[in-house]
Scaffold this motif. Structure first.
Motif, mmCIF file in Angstrom:
data_model
loop_
_atom_site.group_PDB
_atom_site.id
_atom_site.type_symbol
_atom_site.label_atom_id
_atom_site.label_comp_id
_atom_site.label_asym_id
_atom_site.label_seq_id
_atom_site.Cartn_x
_atom_site.Cartn_y
_atom_site.Cartn_z
ATOM 1 N N GLN A 154 42.848 38.682 31.824
ATOM 2 C CA GLN A 154 43.147 37.464 31.056
ATOM 3 C C GLN A 154 42.004 37.125 30.100
ATOM 4 O OE1 GLN A 154 43.799 34.490 34.080
ATOM 5 N NE2 GLN A 154 45.727 35.418 34.794
ATOM 6 N N GLY A 155 41.012 37.980 30.084
ATOM 7 C CA GLY A 155 39.893 37.761 29.177
ATOM 8 C C GLY A 155 38.827 36.836 29.699
ATOM 9 N N ARG A 156 38.808 36.628 31.019
ATOM 10 C CA ARG A 156 37.803 35.711 31.586
ATOM 11 C C ARG A 156 36.581 36.501 32.074
ATOM 12 N NH1 ARG A 156 41.335 32.819 35.890
ATOM 13 N NH2 ARG A 156 39.457 31.544 36.264
ATOM 14 N N ASP A 157 35.468 35.825 32.106
ATOM 15 C CA ASP A 157 34.204 36.453 32.533
ATOM 16 C C ASP A 157 34.103 36.416 34.068
ATOM 17 O OD1 ASP A 157 31.691 37.386 32.989
ATOM 18 O OD2 ASP A 157 30.638 35.823 31.857
ATOM 19 N N THR A 158 34.138 37.572 34.698
ATOM 20 C CA THR A 158 34.111 37.637 36.177
ATOM 21 C C THR A 158 32.783 38.206 36.706
ATOM 22 O OG1 THR A 158 35.121 39.841 36.139
ATOM 23 C CG2 THR A 158 36.621 37.934 36.278
ATOM 24 N N THR A 159 31.762 38.178 35.873
ATOM 25 C CA THR A 159 30.472 38.773 36.273
ATOM 26 C C THR A 159 29.949 38.187 37.591
ATOM 27 O OG1 THR A 159 29.938 39.054 33.943
ATOM 28 C CG2 THR A 159 28.111 39.203 35.519
ATOM 29 N N GLU A 160 29.951 36.854 37.666
ATOM 30 C CA GLU A 160 29.416 36.196 38.873
ATOM 31 C C GLU A 160 30.283 36.490 40.092
ATOM 32 O OE1 GLU A 160 28.894 31.983 38.413
ATOM 33 O OE2 GLU A 160 28.354 31.699 40.503
ATOM 34 N N ALA A 161 31.599 36.456 39.887
ATOM 35 C CA ALA A 161 32.515 36.724 41.006
ATOM 36 C C ALA A 161 32.371 38.164 41.476
ATOM 37 C CB ALA A 161 33.954 36.439 40.570
ATOM 38 N N ASP A 162 32.241 39.085 40.551
ATOM 39 C CA ASP A 162 32.126 40.500 40.933
ATOM 40 C C ASP A 162 30.841 40.760 41.711
ATOM 41 O OD1 ASP A 162 34.543 41.043 39.774
ATOM 42 O OD2 ASP A 162 33.697 41.718 37.855
ATOM 43 N N HIS B 88 33.317 33.172 49.922
ATOM 44 C CA HIS B 88 33.475 31.796 49.434
ATOM 45 C C HIS B 88 32.941 31.675 48.004
ATOM 46 C CE1 HIS B 88 35.153 29.415 52.642
ATOM 47 N NE2 HIS B 88 34.276 29.874 53.532
ATOM 48 N N GLU B 89 31.795 32.266 47.791
ATOM 49 C CA GLU B 89 31.158 32.188 46.478
ATOM 50 C C GLU B 89 32.012 32.891 45.418
ATOM 51 O OE1 GLU B 89 26.978 33.717 44.523
ATOM 52 O OE2 GLU B 89 27.055 33.357 46.680
ATOM 53 N N ALA B 90 32.565 34.033 45.779
ATOM 54 C CA ALA B 90 33.411 34.771 44.833
ATOM 55 C C ALA B 90 34.653 33.973 44.466
ATOM 56 C CB ALA B 90 33.800 36.118 45.435
ATOM 57 N N ALA B 91 35.235 33.340 45.486
ATOM 58 C CA ALA B 91 36.430 32.538 45.213
ATOM 59 C C ALA B 91 36.127 31.371 44.283
ATOM 60 C CB ALA B 91 37.001 32.023 46.548
ATOM 61 N N ARG B 92 35.021 30.710 44.525
ATOM 62 C CA ARG B 92 34.628 29.584 43.658
ATOM 63 C C ARG B 92 34.341 30.088 42.233
ATOM 64 N NH1 ARG B 92 31.676 27.830 48.206
ATOM 65 N NH2 ARG B 92 29.807 28.885 47.426
ATOM 66 N N ALA B 93 33.691 31.229 42.148
ATOM 67 C CA ALA B 93 33.338 31.764 40.819
ATOM 68 C C ALA B 93 34.599 32.152 40.056
ATOM 69 C CB ALA B 93 32.422 32.983 40.986
ATOM 70 N N LEU B 94 35.572 32.694 40.734
ATOM 71 C CA LEU B 94 36.816 33.060 40.054
ATOM 72 C C LEU B 94 37.564 31.837 39.541
ATOM 73 C CD1 LEU B 94 38.130 36.014 42.264
ATOM 74 C CD2 LEU B 94 37.409 36.121 39.858
ATOM 75 N N HIS B 95 37.545 30.775 40.359
ATOM 76 C CA HIS B 95 38.187 29.537 39.916
ATOM 77 C C HIS B 95 37.511 28.995 38.657
ATOM 78 C CE1 HIS B 95 41.335 28.530 42.686
ATOM 79 N NE2 HIS B 95 40.560 28.843 43.732
ATOM 80 N N ALA B 96 36.175 29.149 38.640
ATOM 81 C CA ALA B 96 35.409 28.567 37.551
ATOM 82 C C ALA B 96 35.121 29.562 36.418
ATOM 83 C CB ALA B 96 34.090 28.024 38.093
ATOM 84 N N ALA B 97 35.690 30.785 36.531
ATOM 85 C CA ALA B 97 35.353 31.822 35.556
ATOM 86 C C ALA B 97 35.713 31.378 34.144
ATOM 87 C CB ALA B 97 36.078 33.119 35.898
ATOM 88 N N ALA C 241 42.201 39.539 42.368
ATOM 89 C CA ALA C 241 42.142 38.317 41.560
ATOM 90 C C ALA C 241 41.136 38.466 40.423
ATOM 91 C CB ALA C 241 41.769 37.125 42.438
ATOM 92 N N SER C 242 40.048 39.143 40.704
ATOM 93 C CA SER C 242 39.027 39.356 39.678
ATOM 94 C C SER C 242 39.573 40.247 38.562
ATOM 95 C CB SER C 242 37.782 39.991 40.308
ATOM 96 O OG SER C 242 36.799 40.236 39.339
ATOM 97 N N THR C 243 40.286 41.290 38.975
ATOM 98 C CA THR C 243 40.877 42.193 37.978
ATOM 99 C C THR C 243 41.846 41.427 37.081
ATOM 100 O OG1 THR C 243 40.656 44.065 39.481
ATOM 101 C CG2 THR C 243 42.256 44.290 37.697
ATOM 102 N N ALA C 244 42.688 40.589 37.715
ATOM 103 C CA ALA C 244 43.657 39.804 36.952
ATOM 104 C C ALA C 244 42.948 38.854 35.992
ATOM 105 C CB ALA C 244 44.553 39.021 37.914
ATOM 106 N N ALA C 245 41.848 38.264 36.471
ATOM 107 C CA ALA C 245 41.095 37.329 35.619
ATOM 108 C C ALA C 245 40.479 38.062 34.422
ATOM 109 C CB ALA C 245 40.005 36.650 36.429
ATOM 110 N N ARG C 246 39.975 39.248 34.666
ATOM 111 C CA ARG C 246 39.394 40.034 33.562
ATOM 112 C C ARG C 246 40.463 40.387 32.535
ATOM 113 N NH1 ARG C 246 36.376 42.555 37.328
ATOM 114 N NH2 ARG C 246 37.856 44.277 37.519
#
Lengths: 247, 105
Positions: A165-173, A234-243, A158-163
């Motif tokens: 899409q041009g989203r910032d996944t630093t916190e999720a990663d 849990h934290e990663a999932a929340r961060a990805l939603h909010a990325a 999910a993080s890879t897909a978000a990246r």
């Protein structure tokens, strides 16, 4: 004359009183330390047998409950389930046989020696039951770790897909990295633990007490690491939603 | 003869004291015997059976299901299952402590 008679009477009374007190106090230690069998050997033998029967039954009941727990467990591996049930059944059979032997004993010395074996030959409470629980707990940790591993893989995808899409996944990663780190720590702690625990034998007591305690500490630490990993997931999932979208 | 008269009560007193002393000795001896019989009964107090855990650990989703977890559903569900599994692990750890205490009593 009267004085002399009174003195004699008092002296005799004092002698009788002293004799009584001395007799009582000299009798106390000997009766207190006297083995129960000295006076009535058959009653003492019966008492030993009764206590042995209680001790055997307590252990058989605990083993029976543990057999149910192992049979019902849906995290224990089938290999471990089989080994654990064999251990429990073997111990129960041995204890039952020992109980019958004690019941047939005719000498106090025999009954006492056999009664001691209830503890020394089986170590049910300090070793056998903890062994079973440690294997169940270890398998539970491995099962939970496997589930968390799948969750980590999904989060990484999910993080890879978000990246992409041009989203910032630093916190999720960062959270996913903590998840992986704790997951690996938990796996290392319980790796080979079940085999080591199953190898412990009552004959090795008390030398193997340290190994039991170490295994318990390792499982506890592994569970703690998995809780950390779960929180990170849990934290990663929340961060990805909010990325946020990348600038 | 007048000399014997005062001696009579003294002998009676002396005899009573001896009888009382013997009675005390008999009573004390009986009490000691009773204590000897009572003591083993207290030692025969049965060991306390620990509250053994028989709760089966919660089923965790199979890691080999091959179903990819989605963020919104499967991951949360998997993490809930992990939490339940960890609770079961804690229960076993607590059971170990209880068993050990029982064994040491």
């Amino acid at each position: 004359m009267t004085f002399t008679s009174r003195t004699r009477t008092l002296a005799l009374g004092a002698f009788v009183a002293c004799f009584t007190v001395a007799a009582v106090f000299s009798a106390l230690p000997s009766t207190a330390q006297e083995p129960p069998g000295r006076r009535d050997p058959s009653a003492a033998l019966s008492q030993i047998k009764e206590r042995a029967a209680v001790a055997v039954d307590l252990r058989l009941d605990a083993i029976s409950e543990m057999e149910t727990a192992v049979g019902d467990s849906n995290v224990v591996t089938e290999e471990h389930r089989s080994v654990l049930l064999d251990m429990l059944a073997s111990t129960a059979a041995g204890l039952t046989s020992l109980g019958e032997t004690i019941a047939a004993d005719t000498e106090i010395s025999e009954a006492l020696a056999h009664s001691a074996k209830i503890v020394t030959d089986y170590r049910v409470f300090v070793l056998l039951l903890p062994q079973v629980r440690l294997v169940l707990a270890s398998d539970g940790v491995e099962r939970a770790a496997a589930v968390l591993g799948d969750a980590a893989t999904a989060l990484e995808a999910a993080s890879t897909a978000a990246r992409e899409q041009g989203r910032d996944t630093t916190e999720a990663d960062a959270a996913i990295a903590r998840l992986r780190e704790n997951l690996e720590a938990a796996k290392v702690l319980v790796e080979g633990l079940a085999s080591e625990v199953l190898a412990l034998d009552p004959s090795g007591w008390p030398d193997n007490e340290a190994a039991r305690d170490q295994a318990r500490d390792d499982v506890r630490d592994a569970a703690s690491a998995l809780r950390e990993a779960r929180g990170a997931a849990h934290e990663a999932a929340r961060a990805l939603h909010a990325a946020p979208a990348a600038a | 003869m007048p000399h014997d008269r005062p001696e009579h009560p003294r002998r009676l007193r002396l005899g009573c004291m001896v009888l009382v002393s013997l009675a005390m000795l008999a009573v004390t001896g009986t009490a000691c015997g009773a204590r000897d019989e009572a003591a083993p009964a207290s030692r025969a107090t049965p060991l306390r059976l620990p509250a053994a855990s028989t709760t089966a650990p919660t089923t965790a989703p199979s890691p080999s299901s091959g179903t990819p977890a989605s963020l919104d559903g499967d991951v949360e569900q998997a993490l809930d299952a992990v939490g339940a599994s960890l609770a079961a692990v804690e229960e076993q750890l607590a059971g170990i402590d209880s068993d050990i205490r029982t064994g040491e009593e």
